[in-house]
Design an enzyme around this catalytic site. Structure first.
Site, PDB file in Angstrom:
ATOM      1  N   ASP A 150     -25.195  28.506  -2.835  1.00 48.27           N
ATOM      2  CA  ASP A 150     -26.008  28.447  -1.890  1.00 48.27           C
ATOM      3  C   ASP A 150     -25.777  27.271  -1.001  1.00 48.27           C
ATOM      4  OD1 ASP A 150     -28.235  27.988  -0.403  1.00 48.27           O
ATOM      5  OD2 ASP A 150     -29.849  28.654  -2.062  1.00 48.27           O
ATOM      6  N   VAL A 151     -25.607  27.497   0.414  1.00 41.69           N
ATOM      7  CA  VAL A 151     -25.131  26.358   1.381  1.00 41.69           C
ATOM      8  C   VAL A 151     -26.355  25.316   1.509  1.00 41.69           C
ATOM      9  CG1 VAL A 151     -23.591  27.740   2.637  1.00 41.69           C
ATOM     10  CG2 VAL A 151     -25.973  27.674   3.338  1.00 41.69           C
ATOM     11  N   ARG A 170     -24.564  33.389  -2.436  1.00 45.27           N
ATOM     12  CA  ARG A 170     -25.643  33.265  -3.306  1.00 45.27           C
ATOM     13  C   ARG A 170     -25.287  34.532  -4.496  1.00 45.27           C
ATOM     14  NH1 ARG A 170     -30.918  33.668  -0.577  1.00 45.27           N
ATOM     15  NH2 ARG A 170     -29.385  34.923   1.002  1.00 45.27           N
ATOM     16  N   GLY A 173     -21.479  32.866   3.213  1.00 46.82           N
ATOM     17  CA  GLY A 173     -22.256  33.955   3.436  1.00 46.82           C
ATOM     18  C   GLY A 173     -21.466  35.301   3.439  1.00 46.82           C
ATOM     19  N   TYR A 184     -35.625  30.967  15.354  1.00 49.61           N
ATOM     20  CA  TYR A 184     -34.062  31.635  15.413  1.00 49.61           C
ATOM     21  C   TYR A 184     -33.235  31.160  16.522  1.00 49.61           C
ATOM     22  CZ  TYR A 184     -30.047  34.469  14.614  1.00 49.61           C
ATOM     23  OH  TYR A 184     -29.100  35.034  14.535  1.00 49.61           O
ATOM     24  N   GLY A 219     -22.211  41.878   5.514  1.00 52.20           N
ATOM     25  CA  GLY A 219     -21.985  41.730   6.725  1.00 52.20           C
ATOM     26  C   GLY A 219     -20.618  41.159   7.231  1.00 52.20           C
TER      27      GLY A 219
END
Length: 180
Positions: A58-59, A38, A13, A144, A17
């Site tokens: 892409d994990v 990605r 990722g 979430y 961020g």
């Protein structure tokens, strides 16, 4: 990070961020970083800025994650994640449940399964799992909050599994972050 001589870190990722900031900080500390995400275009910009190595990944792609077993990684920053499924469970879309749990939980487990054996073999390594404060305290999101709660419990159990191996496990649980 510690007094152990870590050479290579994998950050998932990494294109924005927390992941991007982590790459920048690790590079400054002299660690070779493989930035995985990605979005190839953003990874290329990050590489130009920091000198990191990039890996379009892409994990959720199990075959691609499996290839990570061949790499000698000292530090794994399990940061890839997303926040879909904030609706009430009885209003949540099926695909939001699937993509959230697959990204935040299942993919994290596969990354651990593929990267940790090399660390254990070398008796050295550090796994940092990025969870969320939403995994520790109730929020109005079963999907979430539940996925990040799973990250918390996975990390707690991982510490026990790694006891005596020379591999460390750390969990970081940020609050709200202004990121994608």
């Amino acid at each position: 990070m510690s007094d152990i001589n870590y050479k290579t870190a994998l950050v998932t990722g990494a294109s924005s961020g927390i992941g991007k900031s982590t790459v920048q900080a690790l590079i400054k500390s002299g660690i070779h970083v493989i930035a995985a995400a990605r979005r190839t275009d953003r990874l290329e910009l990050l590489s130009k800025e920091t000198g990191c190595e990039t890996l379009t990944l892409d994990v959720r792609n199990r075959d691609e994650v499996e290839k990570l077993s061949a790499l000698e990684i000292d530090v794994l920053i399990n940061n890839a994640g997303l926040g879909k499924g904030f609706a009430k469970i009885f209003e949540t879309k099926r695909e939001d449940i699937d993509v959230t749990t697959d990204t935040n939980v299942t993919s994290l487990l596969h990354l651990l399964r593929c990267v940790i054996p090399g660390m254990v073999k070398r008796k050295k390594g550090h796994v940092v799992n990025i969870g969320s404060i939403a995994g520790l305290y109730p929020i109005s999101s079963c999907v979430y909050g539940g996925s990040k709660g799973a990250v918390h419990l996975i990390n707690q159990n991982l510490r026990m599994e790694l006891s005596g191996t020379g591999v460390r496990a750390t969990e970081i649980n940020p609050g709200r972050v202004d990121t994608e």
